[in-house]
Design a protein around this motif. Structure first.
Motif, PDB file in Angstrom:
ATOM      1  N   GLN A  90      11.557   5.171   5.729  1.00 14.97           N
ATOM      2  CA  GLN A  90      12.312   5.798   4.646  1.00 14.97           C
ATOM      3  C   GLN A  90      11.448   6.935   4.127  1.00 14.97           C
ATOM      4  O   GLN A  90      10.266   7.021   4.459  1.00 14.97           O
ATOM      5  CB  GLN A  90      12.694   4.792   3.554  1.00 14.97           C
ATOM      6  CG  GLN A  90      11.559   4.230   2.746  1.00 14.97           C
ATOM      7  CD  GLN A  90      12.064   3.220   1.706  1.00 14.97           C
ATOM      8  OE1 GLN A  90      12.943   2.408   1.989  1.00 14.97           O
ATOM      9  NE2 GLN A  90      11.494   3.263   0.519  1.00 14.97           N
ATOM     10  N   ALA A  91      12.025   7.820   3.360  1.00 19.44           N
ATOM     11  CA  ALA A  91      11.329   9.046   2.966  1.00 19.44           C
ATOM     12  C   ALA A  91       9.962   8.766   2.364  1.00 19.44           C
ATOM     13  O   ALA A  91       9.835   7.951   1.431  1.00 19.44           O
ATOM     14  CB  ALA A  91      12.186   9.827   1.966  1.00 19.44           C
ATOM     15  N   SER A  92       8.927   9.399   2.938  1.00 18.63           N
ATOM     16  CA  SER A  92       7.541   9.312   2.466  1.00 18.63           C
ATOM     17  C   SER A  92       6.892   7.950   2.716  1.00 18.63           C
ATOM     18  O   SER A  92       5.842   7.646   2.129  1.00 18.63           O
ATOM     19  CB  SER A  92       7.447   9.647   0.970  1.00 18.63           C
ATOM     20  OG  SER A  92       7.932  10.949   0.722  1.00 18.63           O
ATOM     21  N   TYR A  93       7.512   7.147   3.597  1.00 18.07           N
ATOM     22  CA  TYR A  93       6.917   5.846   3.923  1.00 18.07           C
ATOM     23  C   TYR A  93       6.778   5.698   5.441  1.00 18.07           C
ATOM     24  O   TYR A  93       7.585   5.047   6.105  1.00 18.07           O
ATOM     25  CB  TYR A  93       7.765   4.697   3.349  1.00 18.07           C
ATOM     26  CG  TYR A  93       7.586   4.538   1.865  1.00 18.07           C
ATOM     27  CD1 TYR A  93       6.493   3.837   1.343  1.00 18.07           C
ATOM     28  CD2 TYR A  93       8.499   5.113   0.970  1.00 18.07           C
ATOM     29  CE1 TYR A  93       6.328   3.712  -0.025  1.00 18.07           C
ATOM     30  CE2 TYR A  93       8.332   4.984  -0.400  1.00 18.07           C
ATOM     31  CZ  TYR A  93       7.246   4.276  -0.888  1.00 18.07           C
ATOM     32  OH  TYR A  93       7.068   4.154  -2.250  1.00 18.07           O
ATOM     33  N   PRO A  94       5.731   6.335   6.024  1.00 19.84           N
ATOM     34  CA  PRO A  94       5.490   6.153   7.456  1.00 19.84           C
ATOM     35  C   PRO A  94       4.893   4.771   7.719  1.00 19.84           C
ATOM     36  O   PRO A  94       4.008   4.309   6.986  1.00 19.84           O
ATOM     37  CB  PRO A  94       4.474   7.261   7.783  1.00 19.84           C
ATOM     38  CG  PRO A  94       3.751   7.491   6.503  1.00 19.84           C
ATOM     39  CD  PRO A  94       4.755   7.250   5.404  1.00 19.84           C
ATOM     40  N   ILE A  95       5.370   4.121   8.757  1.00 19.60           N
ATOM     41  CA  ILE A  95       4.833   2.806   9.112  1.00 19.60           C
ATOM     42  C   ILE A  95       3.696   2.954  10.122  1.00 19.60           C
ATOM     43  O   ILE A  95       3.560   3.992  10.767  1.00 19.60           O
ATOM     44  CB  ILE A  95       5.933   1.880   9.686  1.00 19.60           C
ATOM     45  CG1 ILE A  95       6.598   2.512  10.914  1.00 19.60           C
ATOM     46  CG2 ILE A  95       6.955   1.529   8.615  1.00 19.60           C
ATOM     47  CD1 ILE A  95       7.614   1.603  11.601  1.00 19.60           C
ATOM     48  N   VAL A  96       2.897   1.935  10.230  1.00 16.70           N
ATOM     49  CA  VAL A  96       1.814   1.874  11.205  1.00 16.70           C
ATOM     50  C   VAL A  96       2.237   0.931  12.323  1.00 16.70           C
ATOM     51  O   VAL A  96       2.703  -0.186  12.061  1.00 16.70           O
ATOM     52  CB  VAL A  96       0.516   1.361  10.567  1.00 16.70           C
ATOM     53  CG1 VAL A  96      -0.540   1.058  11.644  1.00 16.70           C
ATOM     54  CG2 VAL A  96      -0.024   2.364   9.568  1.00 16.70           C
ATOM     55  N   VAL A  99       3.020  -5.900  19.244  1.00 16.57           N
ATOM     56  CA  VAL A  99       2.501  -4.857  18.377  1.00 16.57           C
ATOM     57  C   VAL A  99       2.495  -5.332  16.934  1.00 16.57           C
ATOM     58  O   VAL A  99       3.299  -6.175  16.531  1.00 16.57           O
ATOM     59  CB  VAL A  99       3.303  -3.539  18.489  1.00 16.57           C
ATOM     60  CG1 VAL A  99       3.260  -2.997  19.908  1.00 16.57           C
ATOM     61  CG2 VAL A  99       4.760  -3.735  18.031  1.00 16.57           C
ATOM     62  N   PHE A 100       1.565  -4.792  16.173  1.00 22.75           N
ATOM     63  CA  PHE A 100       1.487  -5.038  14.734  1.00 22.75           C
ATOM     64  C   PHE A 100       2.162  -3.886  14.010  1.00 22.75           C
ATOM     65  O   PHE A 100       1.957  -2.721  14.362  1.00 22.75           O
ATOM     66  CB  PHE A 100       0.028  -5.147  14.302  1.00 22.75           C
ATOM     67  CG  PHE A 100      -0.173  -5.159  12.807  1.00 22.75           C
ATOM     68  CD1 PHE A 100       0.008  -6.315  12.075  1.00 22.75           C
ATOM     69  CD2 PHE A 100      -0.542  -3.995  12.136  1.00 22.75           C
ATOM     70  CE1 PHE A 100      -0.174  -6.325  10.702  1.00 22.75           C
ATOM     71  CE2 PHE A 100      -0.737  -4.001  10.756  1.00 22.75           C
ATOM     72  CZ  PHE A 100      -0.549  -5.172  10.040  1.00 22.75           C
ATOM     73  N   ILE A 101       2.956  -4.199  12.998  1.00 25.16           N
ATOM     74  CA  ILE A 101       3.670  -3.193  12.217  1.00 25.16           C
ATOM     75  C   ILE A 101       3.213  -3.313  10.773  1.00 25.16           C
ATOM     76  O   ILE A 101       3.367  -4.374  10.159  1.00 25.16           O
ATOM     77  CB  ILE A 101       5.194  -3.387  12.294  1.00 25.16           C
ATOM     78  CG1 ILE A 101       5.653  -3.531  13.749  1.00 25.16           C
ATOM     79  CG2 ILE A 101       5.931  -2.261  11.595  1.00 25.16           C
ATOM     80  CD1 ILE A 101       6.935  -4.305  13.906  1.00 25.16           C
ATOM     81  N   GLY A 102       2.623  -2.266  10.249  1.00 23.55           N
ATOM     82  CA  GLY A 102       2.116  -2.302   8.884  1.00 23.55           C
ATOM     83  C   GLY A 102       2.727  -1.231   8.009  1.00 23.55           C
ATOM     84  O   GLY A 102       3.462  -0.348   8.455  1.00 23.55           O
ATOM     85  N   LYS A 103       2.438  -1.319   6.704  1.00 21.69           N
ATOM     86  CA  LYS A 103       2.924  -0.391   5.673  1.00 21.69           C
ATOM     87  C   LYS A 103       4.452  -0.363   5.601  1.00 21.69           C
ATOM     88  O   LYS A 103       5.068   0.676   5.369  1.00 21.69           O
ATOM     89  CB  LYS A 103       2.379   1.025   5.912  1.00 21.69           C
ATOM     90  CG  LYS A 103       0.882   1.151   5.685  1.00 21.69           C
ATOM     91  CD  LYS A 103       0.432   2.597   5.703  1.00 21.69           C
ATOM     92  CE  LYS A 103      -1.050   2.715   5.385  1.00 21.69           C
ATOM     93  NZ  LYS A 103      -1.519   4.121   5.401  1.00 21.69           N
ATOM     94  N   ILE A 104       5.054  -1.531   5.775  1.00 18.57           N
ATOM     95  CA  ILE A 104       6.518  -1.633   5.653  1.00 18.57           C
ATOM     96  C   ILE A 104       6.869  -1.741   4.171  1.00 18.57           C
ATOM     97  O   ILE A 104       6.309  -2.597   3.469  1.00 18.57           O
ATOM     98  CB  ILE A 104       7.052  -2.873   6.388  1.00 18.57           C
ATOM     99  CG1 ILE A 104       6.612  -2.867   7.852  1.00 18.57           C
ATOM    100  CG2 ILE A 104       8.565  -2.960   6.279  1.00 18.57           C
ATOM    101  CD1 ILE A 104       6.929  -4.171   8.581  1.00 18.57           C
ATOM    102  N   PRO A 105       7.746  -0.898   3.636  1.00 21.48           N
ATOM    103  CA  PRO A 105       8.212  -1.097   2.261  1.00 21.48           C
ATOM    104  C   PRO A 105       8.743  -2.522   2.094  1.00 21.48           C
ATOM    105  O   PRO A 105       9.449  -3.040   2.959  1.00 21.48           O
ATOM    106  CB  PRO A 105       9.330  -0.065   2.106  1.00 21.48           C
ATOM    107  CG  PRO A 105       8.968   1.004   3.089  1.00 21.48           C
ATOM    108  CD  PRO A 105       8.366   0.278   4.258  1.00 21.48           C
ATOM    109  N   GLN A 106       8.408  -3.146   0.986  1.00 19.20           N
ATOM    110  CA  GLN A 106       8.665  -4.578   0.860  1.00 19.20           C
ATOM    111  C   GLN A 106      10.140  -4.945   0.669  1.00 19.20           C
ATOM    112  O   GLN A 106      10.488  -6.132   0.712  1.00 19.20           O
ATOM    113  CB  GLN A 106       7.825  -5.156  -0.283  1.00 19.20           C
ATOM    114  CG  GLN A 106       6.347  -5.248   0.086  1.00 19.20           C
ATOM    115  CD  GLN A 106       5.569  -6.079  -0.911  1.00 19.20           C
ATOM    116  OE1 GLN A 106       5.063  -5.560  -1.899  1.00 19.20           O
ATOM    117  NE2 GLN A 106       5.476  -7.374  -0.659  1.00 19.20           N
ATOM    118  N   ASP A 107      11.001  -3.954   0.459  1.00 15.22           N
ATOM    119  CA  ASP A 107      12.432  -4.272   0.354  1.00 15.22           C
ATOM    120  C   ASP A 107      13.196  -3.825   1.603  1.00 15.22           C
ATOM    121  O   ASP A 107      14.418  -3.648   1.584  1.00 15.22           O
ATOM    122  CB  ASP A 107      13.042  -3.646  -0.905  1.00 15.22           C
ATOM    123  CG  ASP A 107      12.927  -2.125  -0.940  1.00 15.22           C
ATOM    124  OD1 ASP A 107      12.224  -1.565  -0.066  1.00 15.22           O
ATOM    125  OD2 ASP A 107      13.536  -1.501  -1.827  1.00 15.22           O
TER     126      ASP A 107
END
Length: 344
Positions: free
Chosen positions: A121-127, A57-65
């Protein structure tokens, strides 16, 4: 998420320290290579062959920290991981995306169903979506004089796992070619992309761009070739550089044998296709010991996208034609093949 999405993050020292503590506590082995940090592939204790296609699977929109101490346990919660790859920057941040490969397709499907839009994390849904095993690169900006038999050995020397290449007119750069290069696996293609981007792929002094071959570009390449010039072979341009001649009786082998020469037949085909009559320029540049003549040529067909040029060898005298006329006929034969004109 597009891989080019940029977040304005700086290294979070608390997150970095938590990650380092997690690595030490679990004893997990992470290997950083070629811009990614990898776990497994295979994991410790694995026996047997690699998982089937469709298990990643591909995982996107991960917060960079955010790092593996948060990501790996999360994705392990839905099934056993065979491999986890987090793309990293030189500054120590992740690049916003990762790949998780499971031991089965079922686990991959479960990860998509469970974790897509999960707020890491809050307000950061991943794809989370199915990963496509990208195995094709595009090399854009190549000169029209570049040929497959020149490009292939160069790529084989610079990279490993080349399966095939084909050349097309570039849809983005005028009077340039784009090479479609297929590799044996996604891994081989990824390593090749990095090597070519960071290396020095230089052909005729051109400014070359290397990227993944996007599906829409691939479709456009093939649709354009088929619609604009039915029968065209986009990967086979007609720059010949080996002794060649028109076989005896060639004219009689055409489906329209009443035509007086190959050049006449080309003119007729261009008229029927409303491309305009070809204009030839030829110049003899070499003669070898066996009497073969090497001609440079350029052909302009008014409604063809670009002038066509190259070199061709002929053996003069056997047809009774002047040397330049025989060269034009030899070039015309190649043009007929490219335009897909009927030849038997």
């Amino acid at each position: 998420m597009a891989e080019g999405t940029i977040y304005m993050w700086s290294v979070n020292q608390a997150n970095k320290a938590a990650h380092e503590a997690w690595v030490k506590e679990t004893g997990i082995q992470l290997v950083q290579i070629n811009g990614q940090r990898k776990y497994g592939g295979p994991p410790p204790g694995w026996a047997g062959s690699a998982p089937p296609s469709g298990s990643e699977v591909f995982i996107g929109k991960i917060p960079q920290d955010i790092y593996e101490d948060k990501l790996i346990p999360l994705f392990q919660s839905v099934g056993r991981l065979y491999e986890f790859r987090l793309m990293m920057t030189f500054s120590g941040l992740n690049r916003g995306f990762a790949y998780a490969r499971y031991t089965s397709r079922h686990n991959a499907q479960e990860a998509i169903a469970t974790l897509n839009n999960f707020e890491i994390q809050a307000s950061y849904p991943i794809v989370v979506c199915r990963s496509t095993d990208k195995c094709e690169l595009c090399i854009d900006g190549l000169a029209l004089s570049v040929r497959e038999d020149h490009l292939l050995p160069m790529l084989q020397e610079l990279t490993t796992g080349v399966l095939s290449i084909s050349l097309h007119l570039s849809p983005c750069r005028r009077e340039r070619q784009l090479a479609e290069v297929k590799y044996i696996s996604h891994h081989a293609a990824a390593i090749a992309k990095k090597a070519l981007v960071e290396g020095s792929l230089c052909l005729c002094g051109d400014d070359i761009e290397v990227d993944w071959l996007k599906p829409n570009i691939k479709q456009k390449l093939h649709n354009t070739s088929k619609q604009a010039f039915p029968g065209i072979l986009p990967s086979k341009y007609f720059h010949r550089d080996a002794p060649s001649k028109i076989p005896s009786g060639l004219v009689d082998s055409y489906m329209q044998p009443a035509v007086g020469s190959v050049l006449d037949y080309l003119n007729l085909q261009c008229e029927e296709r409303q491309l305009g009559l070809p204009l030839f320029l030829t110049k003899c540049v070499q003669k070898n010991r066996e009497g073969w003549l090497r001609f440079w040529y350029q052909v302009v067909i008014p409604k063809y996208p670009f002038p066509l040029s190259g070199f061709i060898w002929i053996k003069p005298g056997h047809s009774g034609m002047e040397d330049h006329e025989e060269a034009k006929n030899a070039v015309a034969l190649q043009l007929l093949k490219i335009l897909g004109c009927p030849v038997v």
